[in-house]
Design an enzyme around this catalytic site. Structure first.
Site, PDB file in Angstrom:
ATOM      1  N   GLU A  80      80.739  50.957  11.490  1.00  0.00           N
ATOM      2  CA  GLU A  80      79.773  51.982  11.927  1.00  0.00           C
ATOM      3  C   GLU A  80      78.629  51.376  12.749  1.00  0.00           C
ATOM      4  O   GLU A  80      78.210  51.955  13.747  1.00  0.00           O
ATOM      5  CB  GLU A  80      79.229  52.726  10.697  1.00  0.00           C
ATOM      6  CG  GLU A  80      80.301  53.611  10.065  1.00  0.00           C
ATOM      7  CD  GLU A  80      79.906  54.141   8.699  1.00  0.00           C
ATOM      8  OE1 GLU A  80      79.504  53.338   7.834  1.00  0.00           O
ATOM      9  OE2 GLU A  80      79.981  55.353   8.502  1.00  0.00           O
ATOM     10  N   GLU A  90      86.110  53.831   3.103  1.00  0.00           N
ATOM     11  CA  GLU A  90      85.271  54.552   2.135  1.00  0.00           C
ATOM     12  C   GLU A  90      86.042  55.460   1.182  1.00  0.00           C
ATOM     13  O   GLU A  90      85.689  55.553  -0.003  1.00  0.00           O
ATOM     14  CB  GLU A  90      84.195  55.376   2.861  1.00  0.00           C
ATOM     15  CG  GLU A  90      83.074  54.535   3.453  1.00  0.00           C
ATOM     16  CD  GLU A  90      83.348  54.032   4.857  1.00  0.00           C
ATOM     17  OE1 GLU A  90      84.506  54.139   5.326  1.00  0.00           O
ATOM     18  OE2 GLU A  90      82.408  53.541   5.492  1.00  0.00           O
ATOM     19  N   ALA A 128      78.452  48.713   3.872  1.00  0.00           N
ATOM     20  CA  ALA A 128      77.248  48.919   3.068  1.00  0.00           C
ATOM     21  C   ALA A 128      77.466  48.215   1.738  1.00  0.00           C
ATOM     22  O   ALA A 128      78.610  47.975   1.315  1.00  0.00           O
ATOM     23  CB  ALA A 128      77.021  50.406   2.868  1.00  0.00           C
ATOM     24  N   GLY A 131      80.337  50.396   6.848  1.00  0.00           N
ATOM     25  CA  GLY A 131      79.082  50.286   7.602  1.00  0.00           C
ATOM     26  C   GLY A 131      79.131  49.243   8.704  1.00  0.00           C
ATOM     27  O   GLY A 131      78.356  49.317   9.669  1.00  0.00           O
TER      28      GLY A 131
HETATM   29  N1  CAA Z   1      79.180  45.118  -0.588  1.00  0.00           N
HETATM   30  C1  CAA Z   1      78.755  44.184  -1.442  1.00  0.00           C
HETATM   31  N2  CAA Z   1      79.296  42.965  -1.546  1.00  0.00           N
HETATM   32  C2  CAA Z   1      80.327  42.685  -0.733  1.00  0.00           C
HETATM   33  C3  CAA Z   1      80.829  43.601   0.184  1.00  0.00           C
HETATM   34  C4  CAA Z   1      80.205  44.881   0.252  1.00  0.00           C
HETATM   35  N3  CAA Z   1      80.590  45.815   1.132  1.00  0.00           N
HETATM   36  N4  CAA Z   1      81.863  43.043   0.831  1.00  0.00           N
HETATM   37  C5  CAA Z   1      82.005  41.792   0.328  1.00  0.00           C
HETATM   38  N5  CAA Z   1      81.074  41.576  -0.611  1.00  0.00           N
HETATM   39  C6  CAA Z   1      80.879  40.369  -1.401  1.00  0.00           C
HETATM   40  C7  CAA Z   1      81.906  40.253  -2.513  1.00  0.00           C
HETATM   41  O1  CAA Z   1      81.507  41.020  -3.638  1.00  0.00           O
HETATM   42  C8  CAA Z   1      81.880  38.771  -2.785  1.00  0.00           C
HETATM   43  O2  CAA Z   1      80.739  38.453  -3.546  1.00  0.00           O
HETATM   44  P1  CAA Z   1      80.870  37.406  -4.781  1.00  0.00           P
HETATM   45  O3  CAA Z   1      81.274  36.125  -4.136  1.00  0.00           O
HETATM   46  O4  CAA Z   1      79.491  37.394  -5.354  1.00  0.00           O
HETATM   47  O5  CAA Z   1      81.907  37.952  -5.677  1.00  0.00           O
HETATM   48  C9  CAA Z   1      81.654  38.179  -1.393  1.00  0.00           C
HETATM   49  O6  CAA Z   1      81.118  39.227  -0.606  1.00  0.00           O
HETATM   50  C10 CAA Z   1      82.944  37.702  -0.742  1.00  0.00           C
HETATM   51  O7  CAA Z   1      83.859  38.788  -0.760  1.00  0.00           O
HETATM   52  P2  CAA Z   1      85.345  38.659  -1.316  1.00  0.00           P
HETATM   53  O8  CAA Z   1      85.426  37.632  -2.387  1.00  0.00           O
HETATM   54  O9  CAA Z   1      85.822  40.039  -1.642  1.00  0.00           O
HETATM   55  O10 CAA Z   1      86.064  38.104  -0.007  1.00  0.00           O
HETATM   56  P3  CAA Z   1      87.583  38.301   0.411  1.00  0.00           P
HETATM   57  O11 CAA Z   1      87.815  37.405   1.564  1.00  0.00           O
HETATM   58  O12 CAA Z   1      88.488  38.197  -0.760  1.00  0.00           O
HETATM   59  O13 CAA Z   1      87.675  39.827   0.923  1.00  0.00           O
HETATM   60  C11 CAA Z   1      86.928  41.748   2.122  1.00  0.00           C
HETATM   61  C12 CAA Z   1      86.954  40.221   2.061  1.00  0.00           C
HETATM   62  C13 CAA Z   1      88.355  42.293   2.387  1.00  0.00           C
HETATM   63  C14 CAA Z   1      86.022  42.148   3.282  1.00  0.00           C
HETATM   64  C15 CAA Z   1      86.405  42.314   0.790  1.00  0.00           C
HETATM   65  O14 CAA Z   1      85.185  41.649   0.447  1.00  0.00           O
HETATM   66  C16 CAA Z   1      86.110  43.776   0.822  1.00  0.00           C
HETATM   67  O15 CAA Z   1      87.040  44.582   0.748  1.00  0.00           O
HETATM   68  N6  CAA Z   1      84.829  44.183   0.906  1.00  0.00           N
HETATM   69  C17 CAA Z   1      84.411  45.544   0.862  1.00  0.00           C
HETATM   70  C18 CAA Z   1      84.718  46.226   2.194  1.00  0.00           C
HETATM   71  C19 CAA Z   1      84.352  47.686   2.112  1.00  0.00           C
HETATM   72  O16 CAA Z   1      84.934  48.453   1.348  1.00  0.00           O
HETATM   73  N7  CAA Z   1      83.381  48.123   2.940  1.00  0.00           N
HETATM   74  C20 CAA Z   1      82.934  49.487   2.982  1.00  0.00           C
HETATM   75  C21 CAA Z   1      81.749  49.666   2.069  1.00  0.00           C
HETATM   76  S1  CAA Z   1      81.323  51.368   1.868  1.00  0.00           S
HETATM   77  C22 CAA Z   1      80.369  51.755   3.210  1.00  0.00           C
HETATM   78  O17 CAA Z   1      80.184  50.978   4.110  1.00  0.00           O
HETATM   79  C23 CAA Z   1      79.799  53.133   3.165  1.00  0.00           C
HETATM   80  C24 CAA Z   1      79.139  53.595   4.398  1.00  0.00           C
HETATM   81  O18 CAA Z   1      79.778  54.051   5.316  1.00  0.00           O
HETATM   82  C25 CAA Z   1      77.711  53.592   4.501  1.00  0.00           C
END
Ligand code: CAA
Length: 263
Positions: free
Chosen positions: A111, A131, A63, A108
């Site tokens: 999920e 999360e 998400a 998500g």
């Molecule tokens: N939400 C918003 N933006 C996201 C995102 C997310 N979940 N995941 C990645 N992005 C964005 C980053 O902010 C980045 O944007 P910018 O270029 O504008 O800075 C772009 O995507 C590329 O990401 P990274 O630079 O971080 O890429 P990376 O290769 O270094 O890392 C990754 C990849 C390990 C997937 C890392 O992006 C990451 O950890 N993302 C978040 C993963 C996460 O925690 N997901 C769970 C979200 S909570 C949820 O889902 C709740 C629920 O159950 C409903």
């Protein structure tokens, strides 16, 4: 639509979440567009769906953390409901849905893959529920579907530790059915979808409903659900053609059975 593309390839519909700049993260707009896409699938001409993510790095990275970062408790709950409603629509969709997981399937993303009937993934896929590291619980069904898919013990370990797992481990614990080199993933997904689409569509739909609905109730009720859906297949043209060909020992015809009746 800005973030979802839909392509029809014969009887198979391919839904692609297309927000690569955010690794296909699910914001409200993506969820709305996905909802609308599902509403627009033509159930008379489609027999299976494939769900995937754009690009070669990420299926869905979760998400949208930016959108969630300022939510109040009530807004957080509403955001959870928004995702859950779409995912439940996917889970109960009349057609089988194959998740072709082509990279990150986090939060998500994991999920939404679990709301699909079948998951296959590329060798670079990474699954996880990170999360608790963000100060929240999984919110789009992760606490429920992961436990049902891989067992409560493994689900609790993954969710409490927030540790991501690679494709081979996802395969070992039964989260995915198969792992393929990235360049073969869509071809394999289409092959599987095509195999499903070649079978009697009413029967396939009824199988999905029988399995899904039956898993929610005890065995006595579950077999009644099956009986009704089994009975529902009779008198359909698919049933008459499928069984008729067998009884006529017409192998050629049997191979050529193309079920055509959707309703
Ligand atoms: N939400 C918003 N933006 C996201 C995102 C997310 N979940 N995941 C990645 N992005 C964005 C980053 O902010 C980045 O944007 P910018 O270029 O504008 O800075 C772009 O995507 C590329 O990401 P990274 O630079 O971080 O890429 P990376 O290769 O270094 O890392 C990754 C990849 C390990 C997937 C890392 O992006 C990451 O950890 N993302 C978040 C993963 C996460 O925690 N997901 C769970 C979200 S909570 C949820 O889902 C709740 C629920 O159950 C409903």
């Amino acid at each position: 639509m800005e973030f979802i593309t839909y392509e029809q390839d014969g009887f198979v519909g391919v839904i692609t979440i297309n927000r690569p700049k955010a690794l296909n993260a699910l914001n409200s707009q993506v969820l709305d567009e996905l909802n609308e896409t599902l509403d627009n699938v033509d159930l008379d001409t489609t027999r299976a769906l494939i769900l995937t993510g754009a690009g070669d790095k990420s299926f869905v990275a979760g998400a949208d953390i930016g959108e969630m970062s300022t939510l109040t408790k009530a807004e957080g709950e509403a955001f959870g409901k928004k995702g859950n409603d779409v995912f439940r629509k996917l889970e109960t969709f009349p057609l089988p849905v194959i998740a072709a997981v082509n990279g990150f399937a986090l939060g998500g993303g994991c999920e939404i893959s679990m709301s699909c009937d079948i998951r296959i993934c590329s060798e670079n896929a990474i699954f996880g529920q990170p999360e608790v590291g963000l100060g929240i619980t999984p919110g789009f069904g992760g606490t429920q579907r992961l436990a049902r898919l891989v067992g409560a013990g493994m689900a609790k370990q993954m969710i409490y530790t927030a540790r991501n797992i690679k494709a081979d481990e996802a395969y070992r614990i039964g989260l995915v059915n198969a792992v393929y080199p990235a360049e073969e993933l869509m071809e394999q997904a289409k092959k599987m979808a095509g195999g499903i689409a070649a079978n009697a569509p009413i029967a396939v739909r009824n199988c999905k409903k029988a399995i899904n609905d039956g898993l929610q109730v005890d065995m006595d009720q579950a077999i009644v659900i099956e009986e009704k859906l089994f009975g529902d297949c009779f008198e359909t043209e698919d049933q008459k053609a499928g069984m008729g060909n067998f009884l006529e020992k017409d192998k050629e015809k049997k191979l050529k059975v193309v079920p055509f009746q959707n309703k």
